[in-house]
Design a protein around this motif. Structure first.
Motif, PDB file in Angstrom:
ATOM      1  N   ASP A 198       0.813  -1.215   0.000  1.00  0.00           N
ATOM      2  CA  ASP A 198       0.000   0.000   0.000  1.00  0.00           C
ATOM      3  C   ASP A 198       0.847   1.265   0.000  1.00  0.00           C
ATOM      4  O   ASP A 198       0.434   2.291  -0.545  1.00  0.00           O
ATOM      5  N   ILE A 199       2.010   1.198   0.629  1.00  0.00           N
ATOM      6  CA  ILE A 199       2.835   2.388   0.864  1.00  0.00           C
ATOM      7  C   ILE A 199       4.277   2.065   0.498  1.00  0.00           C
ATOM      8  O   ILE A 199       4.826   1.054   0.952  1.00  0.00           O
ATOM      9  N   LEU A 200       4.872   2.922  -0.297  1.00  0.00           N
ATOM     10  CA  LEU A 200       6.300   2.820  -0.592  1.00  0.00           C
ATOM     11  C   LEU A 200       6.970   4.102  -0.145  1.00  0.00           C
ATOM     12  O   LEU A 200       6.609   5.190  -0.606  1.00  0.00           O
ATOM     13  N   VAL A 201       7.939   3.983   0.752  1.00  0.00           N
ATOM     14  CA  VAL A 201       8.719   5.134   1.197  1.00  0.00           C
ATOM     15  C   VAL A 201      10.128   4.982   0.637  1.00  0.00           C
ATOM     16  O   VAL A 201      10.900   4.129   1.082  1.00  0.00           O
ATOM     17  N   ASN A 202      10.438   5.784  -0.371  1.00  0.00           N
ATOM     18  CA  ASN A 202      11.762   5.771  -0.983  1.00  0.00           C
ATOM     19  C   ASN A 202      12.692   6.669  -0.163  1.00  0.00           C
ATOM     20  O   ASN A 202      12.767   7.876  -0.383  1.00  0.00           O
ATOM     21  N   ASN A 203      13.366   6.054   0.785  1.00  0.00           N
ATOM     22  CA  ASN A 203      14.195   6.817   1.715  1.00  0.00           C
ATOM     23  C   ASN A 203      15.687   6.592   1.503  1.00  0.00           C
ATOM     24  O   ASN A 203      16.502   7.407   1.934  1.00  0.00           O
ATOM     25  N   ALA A 204      16.077   5.504   0.824  1.00  0.00           N
ATOM     26  CA  ALA A 204      17.496   5.208   0.645  1.00  0.00           C
ATOM     27  C   ALA A 204      18.156   6.296  -0.190  1.00  0.00           C
ATOM     28  O   ALA A 204      17.601   6.772  -1.177  1.00  0.00           O
ATOM     29  N   GLY A 205      19.344   6.693   0.199  1.00  0.00           N
ATOM     30  CA  GLY A 205      20.080   7.718  -0.538  1.00  0.00           C
ATOM     31  C   GLY A 205      21.193   8.270   0.321  1.00  0.00           C
ATOM     32  O   GLY A 205      21.386   7.853   1.467  1.00  0.00           O
ATOM     33  N   GLY A 206      21.920   9.237  -0.220  1.00  0.00           N
ATOM     34  CA  GLY A 206      23.003   9.808   0.552  1.00  0.00           C
ATOM     35  C   GLY A 206      23.625  11.007  -0.118  1.00  0.00           C
ATOM     36  O   GLY A 206      23.619  11.135  -1.350  1.00  0.00           O
ATOM     37  N   SER A 207      24.151  11.898   0.698  1.00  0.00           N
ATOM     38  CA  SER A 207      24.837  13.083   0.212  1.00  0.00           C
ATOM     39  C   SER A 207      26.201  12.708  -0.362  1.00  0.00           C
ATOM     40  O   SER A 207      26.796  11.705   0.016  1.00  0.00           O
ATOM     41  N   ARG A 208      26.664  13.540  -1.281  1.00  0.00           N
ATOM     42  CA  ARG A 208      27.975  13.315  -1.900  1.00  0.00           C
ATOM     43  C   ARG A 208      28.737  14.643  -1.981  1.00  0.00           C
ATOM     44  O   ARG A 208      29.180  15.061  -3.046  1.00  0.00           O
ATOM     45  N   GLY A 209      28.855  15.326  -0.846  1.00  0.00           N
ATOM     46  CA  GLY A 209      29.531  16.613  -0.806  1.00  0.00           C
ATOM     47  C   GLY A 209      30.979  16.518  -1.257  1.00  0.00           C
ATOM     48  O   GLY A 209      31.670  15.539  -0.956  1.00  0.00           O
ATOM     49  N   GLN A 210      31.445  17.551  -1.976  1.00  0.00           N
ATOM     50  CA  GLN A 210      32.802  17.572  -2.513  1.00  0.00           C
ATOM     51  C   GLN A 210      33.666  18.582  -1.752  1.00  0.00           C
ATOM     52  O   GLN A 210      33.164  19.580  -1.231  1.00  0.00           O
ATOM     53  N   PRO A 211      34.966  18.329  -1.692  1.00  0.00           N
ATOM     54  CA  PRO A 211      35.862  19.310  -1.067  1.00  0.00           C
ATOM     55  C   PRO A 211      35.794  20.645  -1.801  1.00  0.00           C
ATOM     56  O   PRO A 211      35.501  20.687  -3.001  1.00  0.00           O
ATOM     57  N   PRO A 212      36.055  21.749  -1.106  1.00  0.00           N
ATOM     58  CA  PRO A 212      36.008  23.069  -1.744  1.00  0.00           C
ATOM     59  C   PRO A 212      36.882  23.122  -2.995  1.00  0.00           C
ATOM     60  O   PRO A 212      38.030  22.673  -2.991  1.00  0.00           O
ATOM     61  N   GLY A 213      36.318  23.665  -4.070  1.00  0.00           N
ATOM     62  CA  GLY A 213      37.061  23.814  -5.311  1.00  0.00           C
ATOM     63  C   GLY A 213      37.026  22.619  -6.225  1.00  0.00           C
ATOM     64  O   GLY A 213      37.496  22.691  -7.367  1.00  0.00           O
ATOM     65  N   GLU A 214      36.460  21.485  -5.762  1.00  0.00           N
ATOM     66  CA  GLU A 214      36.397  20.282  -6.594  1.00  0.00           C
ATOM     67  C   GLU A 214      34.983  20.078  -7.121  1.00  0.00           C
ATOM     68  O   GLU A 214      33.998  20.328  -6.411  1.00  0.00           O
ATOM     69  N   LEU A 215      34.891  19.601  -8.362  1.00  0.00           N
ATOM     70  CA  LEU A 215      33.598  19.422  -9.012  1.00  0.00           C
ATOM     71  C   LEU A 215      33.064  18.004  -8.891  1.00  0.00           C
ATOM     72  O   LEU A 215      31.882  17.769  -9.160  1.00  0.00           O
ATOM     73  N   GLY A 216      33.895  17.070  -8.517  1.00  0.00           N
ATOM     74  CA  GLY A 216      33.452  15.692  -8.381  1.00  0.00           C
ATOM     75  C   GLY A 216      33.808  14.857  -9.590  1.00  0.00           C
ATOM     76  O   GLY A 216      33.575  15.270 -10.730  1.00  0.00           O
ATOM     77  N   ALA A 217      34.353  13.685  -9.366  1.00  0.00           N
ATOM     78  CA  ALA A 217      34.738  12.784 -10.449  1.00  0.00           C
ATOM     79  C   ALA A 217      33.494  12.210 -11.128  1.00  0.00           C
ATOM     80  O   ALA A 217      32.405  12.155 -10.547  1.00  0.00           O
ATOM     81  N   GLU A 218      33.680  11.745 -12.360  1.00  0.00           N
ATOM     82  CA  GLU A 218      32.546  11.217 -13.138  1.00  0.00           C
ATOM     83  C   GLU A 218      31.855  10.063 -12.428  1.00  0.00           C
ATOM     84  O   GLU A 218      30.625   9.973 -12.410  1.00  0.00           O
ATOM     85  N   ASP A 219      32.646   9.154 -11.820  1.00  0.00           N
ATOM     86  CA  ASP A 219      32.029   8.007 -11.174  1.00  0.00           C
ATOM     87  C   ASP A 219      31.200   8.415  -9.961  1.00  0.00           C
ATOM     88  O   ASP A 219      30.194   7.766  -9.633  1.00  0.00           O
ATOM     89  N   VAL A 220      31.568   9.510  -9.296  1.00  0.00           N
ATOM     90  CA  VAL A 220      30.779   9.998  -8.160  1.00  0.00           C
ATOM     91  C   VAL A 220      29.426  10.511  -8.642  1.00  0.00           C
ATOM     92  O   VAL A 220      28.386  10.246  -8.033  1.00  0.00           O
ATOM     93  N   TRP A 221      29.422  11.248  -9.743  1.00  0.00           N
ATOM     94  CA  TRP A 221      28.163  11.751 -10.305  1.00  0.00           C
ATOM     95  C   TRP A 221      27.271  10.600 -10.753  1.00  0.00           C
ATOM     96  O   TRP A 221      26.051  10.613 -10.500  1.00  0.00           O
ATOM     97  N   GLN A 222      27.855   9.616 -11.403  1.00  0.00           N
ATOM     98  CA  GLN A 222      27.066   8.479 -11.860  1.00  0.00           C
ATOM     99  C   GLN A 222      26.476   7.706 -10.681  1.00  0.00           C
ATOM    100  O   GLN A 222      25.306   7.310 -10.698  1.00  0.00           O
ATOM    101  N   GLU A 223      27.300   7.491  -9.659  1.00  0.00           N
ATOM    102  CA  GLU A 223      26.826   6.741  -8.483  1.00  0.00           C
ATOM    103  C   GLU A 223      25.736   7.497  -7.751  1.00  0.00           C
ATOM    104  O   GLU A 223      24.758   6.913  -7.272  1.00  0.00           O
ATOM    105  N   ALA A 224      25.872   8.826  -7.650  1.00  0.00           N
ATOM    106  CA  ALA A 224      24.865   9.629  -6.972  1.00  0.00           C
ATOM    107  C   ALA A 224      23.529   9.572  -7.698  1.00  0.00           C
ATOM    108  O   ALA A 224      22.469   9.459  -7.067  1.00  0.00           O
TER     109      ALA A 224
END
Length: 251
Positions: free
Chosen positions: A85-111
């Motif tokens: 009857d009810i689905l709560v989609n709660n799984a997930g997580g933040s992927r904060g990057q160090p200052p000045g970094e944009l994040g590697a491609e695999d991090v974006w894909q995984e997020a």
């Protein structure tokens, strides 16, 4: 107020700790039967042991980022309870990057995989059963849409809100609602261990929240319970923030 949730079957993802655990406990207290999903079985079993016998908890240890997981999860829940009857989609997580970094491609894909595609696949797997029974509640726990810094998890939040709005329009006449809840800073394993690992950091962040304190999982879980109830039948396609007033925009 009777939320009319007694006997309803709820699947909560990311149910082993923090917000997911709080949601499971509140739904169980309202009379729901629970399917608890996360990767770490021992933690899920500990949560199941806390719930009342009426919750008849089903523990499902799966990695939602596995593209083949959704049908297995659907079959496990429907096989045990005969409905969802009810689905709560709660799984997930933040992927904060160090200052000045944009994040590697695999991090974006995984997020994107964890914070958008996994919930989308599971939802789409369960929608036919909800349509057939003429009732369903889908609640997505997402994240803030006012990014303070580069975080690959922010883009999936926006994608989820847009997808959920479209899905809500598709399912409204079938008795199925779809809503999203972006939490502010809610005390959880991720917040306590990664984002605000010290009491000093937590006090400093609490001073930035108009309410003056950091939220607890139950502060969000009570809204999930209401949106999951038959009483919330006319609320769909919405994004409702639970953040102690921290969001600056009015809409």
């Amino acid at each position: 107020m009777d939320l009319q949730l007694a006997g309803k079957v709820a699947l909560v993802t990311g149910a082993s700790v923090g917000i997911g655990r709080g949601i499971a406990r509140v739904l169980a207290a309202e009379g729901c039967r629970l399917a608890l999903l996360a990767r770490r079985r021992p933690l899920l079993e500990a949560v199941a042991a806390e719930l009342p016998a009426s919750a008849a908890p089903l523990v499902v240890a799966e990695d939602l980022t596995d593209p083949d997981a959704a049908p297995r999860i659907r079959d496990a829940v429907l096989g045990r309870f005969g409905r969802c009857d009810i689905l709560v989609n709660n799984a997930g997580g933040s992927r904060g990057q160090p200052p000045g970094e944009l994040g590697a491609e695999d991090v974006w894909q995984e997020a994107m995989e964890l914070n958008f595609h996994a919930a989308r696949r599971l939802t789409h797997a369960l929608v036919p059963a909800m349509r057939a029974q003429g009732f369903g509640r889908i609640v997505n726990v997402t994240g803030p849409d006012e990014p303070l810094a580069m975080n690959p998890a922010n883009a999936p939040n926006g994608a989820t809100h847009i997808w959920a709005k479209a899905l809500s329009r598709e399912l409204a006449r079938d008795g199925v609602t779809v809503n999203s809840i972006p939490p502010g800073i809610i005390r959880s394993e991720q917040i306590d261990q990664r984002v605000l690992p010290t009491e000093e950091a937590r006090r400093a962040r609490a001073e930035q929240v108009p309410a003056g304190y950091l939220g607890q999982p139950e502060d969000l879980a009570v809204l999930v319970a209401f949106l999951a109830s038959p009483l919330a039948r006319y609320i769909t396609g919405q994004v409702v923030h639970v953040d102690g007033g921290a969001r600056r925009a009015s809409a």
